[in-house]
Motif scaffolding. Structure first.
Motif, mmCIF file in Angstrom:
data_model
loop_
_atom_site.group_PDB
_atom_site.id
_atom_site.type_symbol
_atom_site.label_atom_id
_atom_site.label_comp_id
_atom_site.label_asym_id
_atom_site.label_seq_id
_atom_site.Cartn_x
_atom_site.Cartn_y
_atom_site.Cartn_z
ATOM 1 N N ILE A 63 -19.472 13.851 -5.180
ATOM 2 C CA ILE A 63 -18.556 12.845 -4.632
ATOM 3 C C ILE A 63 -18.306 11.801 -5.707
ATOM 4 C CG2 ILE A 63 -20.507 11.720 -3.405
ATOM 5 C CD1 ILE A 63 -18.384 10.595 -1.434
ATOM 6 N N ASP A 64 -17.045 11.500 -5.943
ATOM 7 C CA ASP A 64 -16.673 10.512 -6.968
ATOM 8 C C ASP A 64 -15.781 9.444 -6.352
ATOM 9 O OD1 ASP A 64 -17.629 11.901 -9.516
ATOM 10 O OD2 ASP A 64 -16.424 13.475 -8.562
ATOM 11 N N LEU A 65 -16.147 8.195 -6.572
ATOM 12 C CA LEU A 65 -15.311 7.106 -6.080
ATOM 13 C C LEU A 65 -14.062 6.984 -6.945
ATOM 14 C CD1 LEU A 65 -18.007 4.369 -5.340
ATOM 15 C CD2 LEU A 65 -16.744 5.768 -3.678
ATOM 16 N N VAL A 66 -12.988 6.553 -6.315
ATOM 17 C CA VAL A 66 -11.742 6.268 -7.029
ATOM 18 C C VAL A 66 -11.447 4.793 -6.797
ATOM 19 C CG1 VAL A 66 -9.271 6.768 -7.151
ATOM 20 C CG2 VAL A 66 -10.891 8.611 -6.611
ATOM 21 N N ASN A 67 -11.211 4.056 -7.879
ATOM 22 C CA ASN A 67 -10.903 2.635 -7.756
ATOM 23 C C ASN A 67 -9.976 2.247 -8.906
ATOM 24 O OD1 ASN A 67 -10.849 -0.134 -7.562
ATOM 25 N ND2 ASN A 67 -13.040 -0.344 -7.139
ATOM 26 N N ARG A 68 -8.684 2.273 -8.627
ATOM 27 C CA ARG A 68 -7.681 2.019 -9.656
ATOM 28 C C ARG A 68 -6.931 0.719 -9.371
ATOM 29 N NH1 ARG A 68 -6.451 7.126 -12.255
ATOM 30 N NH2 ARG A 68 -8.478 8.189 -12.208
ATOM 31 N N SER A 69 -6.649 -0.018 -10.450
ATOM 32 C CA SER A 69 -5.910 -1.274 -10.308
ATOM 33 C C SER A 69 -4.501 -1.121 -10.867
ATOM 34 C CB SER A 69 -6.608 -2.390 -11.068
ATOM 35 O OG SER A 69 -7.902 -2.567 -10.552
ATOM 36 N N PHE A 70 -3.556 -1.832 -10.264
ATOM 37 C CA PHE A 70 -2.162 -1.785 -10.701
ATOM 38 C C PHE A 70 -1.600 -3.201 -10.710
ATOM 39 C CE2 PHE A 70 -3.344 2.155 -8.708
ATOM 40 C CZ PHE A 70 -2.804 3.140 -9.519
ATOM 41 N N ASP A 71 -0.632 -3.464 -11.609
ATOM 42 C CA ASP A 71 -0.039 -4.810 -11.682
ATOM 43 C C ASP A 71 0.897 -5.075 -10.507
ATOM 44 O OD1 ASP A 71 -1.358 -5.505 -13.946
ATOM 45 O OD2 ASP A 71 0.139 -4.579 -15.239
ATOM 46 N N SER B 283 -4.746 -6.469 -3.932
ATOM 47 C CA SER B 283 -6.145 -6.701 -4.299
ATOM 48 C C SER B 283 -6.514 -8.177 -4.311
ATOM 49 C CB SER B 283 -6.434 -6.092 -5.675
ATOM 50 O OG SER B 283 -5.479 -6.528 -6.614
ATOM 51 N N GLU B 284 -5.513 -9.074 -4.267
ATOM 52 C CA GLU B 284 -5.823 -10.506 -4.423
ATOM 53 C C GLU B 284 -5.834 -11.276 -3.112
ATOM 54 O OE1 GLU B 284 -6.993 -11.397 -7.389
ATOM 55 O OE2 GLU B 284 -6.674 -9.249 -7.705
ATOM 56 N N THR C 202 -2.147 -4.716 -7.024
ATOM 57 C CA THR C 202 -2.627 -3.795 -5.983
ATOM 58 C C THR C 202 -3.767 -2.928 -6.508
ATOM 59 O OG1 THR C 202 -0.915 -2.235 -6.648
ATOM 60 C CG2 THR C 202 -0.421 -3.632 -4.746
ATOM 61 N N MET C 203 -4.430 -2.256 -5.577
ATOM 62 C CA MET C 203 -5.486 -1.321 -5.969
ATOM 63 C C MET C 203 -5.440 -0.104 -5.049
ATOM 64 S SD MET C 203 -8.836 -3.315 -4.594
ATOM 65 C CE MET C 203 -9.009 -3.899 -2.912
ATOM 66 N N LEU C 204 -5.903 0.998 -5.601
ATOM 67 C CA LEU C 204 -6.014 2.236 -4.806
ATOM 68 C C LEU C 204 -7.482 2.619 -4.788
ATOM 69 C CD1 LEU C 204 -3.653 5.309 -4.987
ATOM 70 C CD2 LEU C 204 -6.111 5.591 -4.727
ATOM 71 N N ASN C 205 -8.080 2.595 -3.604
ATOM 72 C CA ASN C 205 -9.501 2.924 -3.436
ATOM 73 C C ASN C 205 -9.653 4.210 -2.643
ATOM 74 O OD1 ASN C 205 -11.073 -0.371 -2.859
ATOM 75 N ND2 ASN C 205 -10.022 0.464 -4.629
ATOM 76 N N GLY D 227 0.820 -1.207 0.000
ATOM 77 C CA GLY D 227 0.000 0.000 0.000
ATOM 78 C C GLY D 227 0.854 1.256 0.000
ATOM 79 N N ARG D 228 1.894 1.250 0.824
ATOM 80 C CA ARG D 228 2.785 2.431 0.907
ATOM 81 C C ARG D 228 3.515 2.638 -0.412
ATOM 82 N NH1 ARG D 228 4.662 -0.449 5.467
ATOM 83 N NH2 ARG D 228 6.815 -0.288 4.768
ATOM 84 N N ARG D 229 3.995 1.517 -0.995
ATOM 85 C CA ARG D 229 4.714 1.615 -2.280
ATOM 86 C C ARG D 229 3.806 2.154 -3.383
ATOM 87 N NH1 ARG D 229 8.478 -3.632 -2.645
ATOM 88 N NH2 ARG D 229 10.185 -2.773 -1.409
ATOM 89 N N LEU D 230 2.573 1.702 -3.370
ATOM 90 C CA LEU D 230 1.621 2.148 -4.391
ATOM 91 C C LEU D 230 1.397 3.663 -4.276
ATOM 92 C CD1 LEU D 230 -0.432 1.760 -6.590
ATOM 93 C CD2 LEU D 230 -2.008 0.798 -4.920
ATOM 94 N N LEU D 231 1.266 4.147 -3.062
ATOM 95 C CA LEU D 231 1.097 5.592 -2.890
ATOM 96 C C LEU D 231 2.299 6.336 -3.452
ATOM 97 C CD1 LEU D 231 -0.426 6.111 0.675
ATOM 98 C CD2 LEU D 231 -1.588 6.048 -1.528
ATOM 99 N N LYS D 232 3.491 5.802 -3.159
ATOM 100 C CA LYS D 232 4.716 6.454 -3.610
ATOM 101 C C LYS D 232 4.756 6.539 -5.141
ATOM 102 C CE LYS D 232 9.189 6.125 -1.604
ATOM 103 N NZ LYS D 232 10.151 5.167 -1.026
#
Ligand SMILES: [Fe+2]
Ligand SMILES: [Fe+2]
Length: 268
Positions: free
Chosen positions: A260-268, A211-212, A241-244, A20-25
């Motif tokens: 208000i808009d949801l954010v839901n992004r997927s990453f490999d 995410s898995e 991973t995912m960023l929600n 999660g931290r790496r994804l934010l970075k």
């Protein structure tokens, strides 16, 4: 659609462990720009190895572009948080911990446009293990600190399990505060909306990390626990991973949410 002067506040759901931290970075600065975000709040209760938060993990989250970290029922799981949260004003713990708990349950923060907003953190009491004071009365107390109806936007991270408790919080404060955004379940819900009084609401903004797994935790260990009921060490999942999260938009000078808009992004 967006006016030039809009404030766009991004809330990021529970950041789980190193993935999660790496994804934010790697993703947050780009996302800030893409979504024209003016303030970023992230829930960090699972930042350190899946439970709790430490100075090192919080600093990683701040340096990735997060302005404020909220927490929840896992805030004290790493003992050093007792000291760290006491002196770091950018980290909030639920305001309805008993009086005398270290740290702060709300704070006033500035967006990149210089607008002051109040961010508050609350924890639910239904199906959650820790004994918290009443979150409804606690939020009334926060409002009272700002003169009953705050003249600046107030957005709440309501960290709770039960959908009913969260929806009731939205209804109770609709028209009085800018947003009630749920966290803790790690599963994003499909009910983001502006309530009739003008408060942005969503039952849960989700999680940020693997995410898995099962809520960010390695699947097999969780499945084994259900089959055997034996204690075992949970470890953070790996892989995609995912960023929600969710973005709340308001026009400058207003406390009412426009969108208000949801954010839901997927990453490999
Ligand atoms: Fe969590
Ligand atoms: Fe939680």
């Amino acid at each position: 659609m967006m006016t030039e002067t809009a404030e766009r506040i991004l809330f990021i759901g529970d950041v789980v462990g190193r993935p999660g931290r790496r994804l934010l970075k790697s993703a947050l600065l780009g996302l800030r720009r893409e979504l024209s975000v003016t303030l970023v709040v992230a829930n960090g209760e699972n930042a350190a190895g899946g439970v709790g938060i430490t100075r090192k993990t919080a600093e990683e989250i701040f340096s990735a572009g997060v302005d404020v970290i909220t927490t929840g029922n896992h805030v004290w799981d790493k003992r050093e948080a007792l000291e760290y949260v006491r002196w770091e004003p950018r980290i909030l713990r639920p305001s309805n911990y008993p009086p005398g708990s270290p740290g702060r349950g709300f704070g006033v923060f500035q967006t990149s446009r210089g607008t002051e907003v109040i961010i508050a953190n609350l924890n639910g009491r239904v199906f959650i293990d820790t004994a918290f004071d009443c979150p409804f009365r606690s939020l009334e107390d926060v409002l009272r600190a700002f003169g009953r109806t705050p003249s600046i936007p107030l957005l709440v991270d309501f960290h709770a399990e039960a959908t009913s408790e969260k929806i009731a919080m939205g209804r109770a404060f609709d028209g009085r505060i800018t947003a009630v955004l749920g966290t803790h379940t790690h599963v994003q819900t499909n009910d983001a909306r502006i309530l009739p009084g003008g408060t942005a609401y969503v039952t849960d903004i989700g999680m940020t990390g693997p995410s898995e797994g099962v809520l960010g935790v390695h699947s097999e260990t969780v499945v084994d626990r259900f089959y055997t009921q034996l204690p075992g060490r949970f470890k953070v999942a790996s892989g995609p991973t995912m960023l929600n999260g969710a973005v709340v938009t308001l026009s400058a000078g207003s406390t009412e949410a426009l969108q208000i808009d949801l954010v839901n992004r997927s990453f490999d």
